[in-house]
Design an enzyme around this catalytic site. Structure first.
Site, PDB file in Angstrom:
ATOM      1  N   CYS A 162      -0.578  10.218 -20.510  1.00 32.26           N
ATOM      2  CA  CYS A 162      -1.115  10.312 -19.154  1.00 32.26           C
ATOM      3  C   CYS A 162      -1.071   8.920 -18.551  1.00 32.26           C
ATOM      4  O   CYS A 162      -1.427   7.942 -19.211  1.00 32.26           O
ATOM      5  CB  CYS A 162      -2.556  10.816 -19.218  1.00 32.26           C
ATOM      6  SG  CYS A 162      -3.366  10.890 -17.611  1.00 32.26           S
ATOM      7  N   HIS A 220      -1.514  20.018 -17.289  1.00 30.10           N
ATOM      8  CA  HIS A 220      -2.018  18.646 -17.316  1.00 30.10           C
ATOM      9  C   HIS A 220      -2.477  18.216 -15.910  1.00 30.10           C
ATOM     10  O   HIS A 220      -3.577  17.680 -15.741  1.00 30.10           O
ATOM     11  CB  HIS A 220      -0.914  17.723 -17.850  1.00 30.10           C
ATOM     12  CG  HIS A 220      -1.300  16.285 -17.953  1.00 30.10           C
ATOM     13  ND1 HIS A 220      -1.373  15.612 -19.149  1.00 30.10           N
ATOM     14  CD2 HIS A 220      -1.634  15.372 -16.992  1.00 30.10           C
ATOM     15  CE1 HIS A 220      -1.744  14.359 -18.918  1.00 30.10           C
ATOM     16  NE2 HIS A 220      -1.897  14.189 -17.607  1.00 30.10           N
ATOM     17  N   GLU A 221      -1.634  18.468 -14.910  1.00 37.39           N
ATOM     18  CA  GLU A 221      -1.951  18.018 -13.543  1.00 37.39           C
ATOM     19  C   GLU A 221      -3.123  18.802 -12.941  1.00 37.39           C
ATOM     20  O   GLU A 221      -3.981  18.232 -12.276  1.00 37.39           O
ATOM     21  CB  GLU A 221      -0.716  18.112 -12.633  1.00 37.39           C
ATOM     22  CG  GLU A 221       0.478  17.259 -13.066  1.00 37.39           C
ATOM     23  CD  GLU A 221       0.122  15.817 -13.391  1.00 37.39           C
ATOM     24  OE1 GLU A 221      -0.786  15.268 -12.757  1.00 37.39           O
ATOM     25  OE2 GLU A 221       0.764  15.255 -14.302  1.00 37.39           O
ATOM     26  N   HIS A 234      -6.382  17.578 -14.093  1.00 36.41           N
ATOM     27  CA  HIS A 234      -6.851  16.394 -13.362  1.00 36.41           C
ATOM     28  C   HIS A 234      -7.706  16.795 -12.154  1.00 36.41           C
ATOM     29  O   HIS A 234      -8.674  16.124 -11.824  1.00 36.41           O
ATOM     30  CB  HIS A 234      -5.667  15.562 -12.860  1.00 36.41           C
ATOM     31  CG  HIS A 234      -5.142  14.564 -13.855  1.00 36.41           C
ATOM     32  ND1 HIS A 234      -5.926  13.583 -14.410  1.00 36.41           N
ATOM     33  CD2 HIS A 234      -3.902  14.389 -14.373  1.00 36.41           C
ATOM     34  CE1 HIS A 234      -5.188  12.842 -15.237  1.00 36.41           C
ATOM     35  NE2 HIS A 234      -3.948  13.316 -15.242  1.00 36.41           N
TER      36      HIS A 234
HETATM   37 ZN    ZN Z   1      -2.485  12.615 -16.477  1.00 32.64          ZN
END
Ligand code: ZN
Length: 191
Positions: A113, A155-156, A159
């Protein structure tokens, strides 16, 4: 001409732990938003990374950009690409994305990341996901993704909910990128 780049904040910055807010259609269509998306695209390329979420540049908004360029794959082993189901993904932006379905089968690979710079760990993720979002014209879209693209999306979107891969990873595998390179390829002796 010097390219503009945004600062990518690192783990510990409170914005990375806050659930980001949804964007209105008016905001999505505004010139300011077009400018922000362009800056995020430049920042992602420069890092380089395959995804960037607004909280990573200090903005608590539900917006992420993704692009997995063919040039990132050139240095990678074709077998490693195949097992990861990794193929190029053209640049696109997702506003207010939501994962509406995920497969039961999971796959674990090392991921990193840009906000946890220099580290990597094995992270299990659903192999397939369905995502609903608004595109740059604020039109509703639905996509189905598998493999590495599905991983990037998870993953995004994490966030945007204030999550980092750190709470998804197998903690015993957490490693510096340097050590991962050093120890994951026994055929290559350390320098
Ligand atoms: Zn990330």
């Amino acid at each position: 001409m010097e390219r503009l780049r945004l600062k990518i904040v690192q783990a510990g910055e409170p914005v990375l732990r806050a659930p980001a807010r949804e964007l209105t259609v008016e905001e999505i269509l505004s010139p300011e938003m077009r400018n922000l998306v362009e800056l995020m695209r430049e920042t992602m390329h420069d890092a380089p990374g395959v995804g960037l979420a607004a909280p990573q540049i200090g903005m608590s908004l539900r917006l992420a950009v993704i692009e997995d360029r063919p040039e990132y794959h050139r240095s990678l082993d074709p077998a490693a690409l195949a097992v990861r189901e990794r193929a190029p993904v053209p640049f696109h932006v997702l506003f207010n994305p939501k994962i509406t379905a995920r497969s039961d089968d999971t796959v674990a690979f090392y991921e990193g990341c840009l906000s946890v710079a220099g580290f990597s760990a094995l992270v299990p993720r659903a192999r397939r996901v369905t995502v609903e979002y608004l595109d740059e014209t604020a039109a509703p879209q639905r996509l189905e993704a598998a493999g590495w693209y599905a991983r990037i999306l998870q993953h995004e979107i994490d966030h945007l909910d204030g999550h980092l891969y750190l709470e998804r990873m197998d903690p015993a595998t957490f490693s510096t990128v340097e050590n991962l390179t050093r120890y994951s390829n026994p055929a290559k002796p350390p320098k």
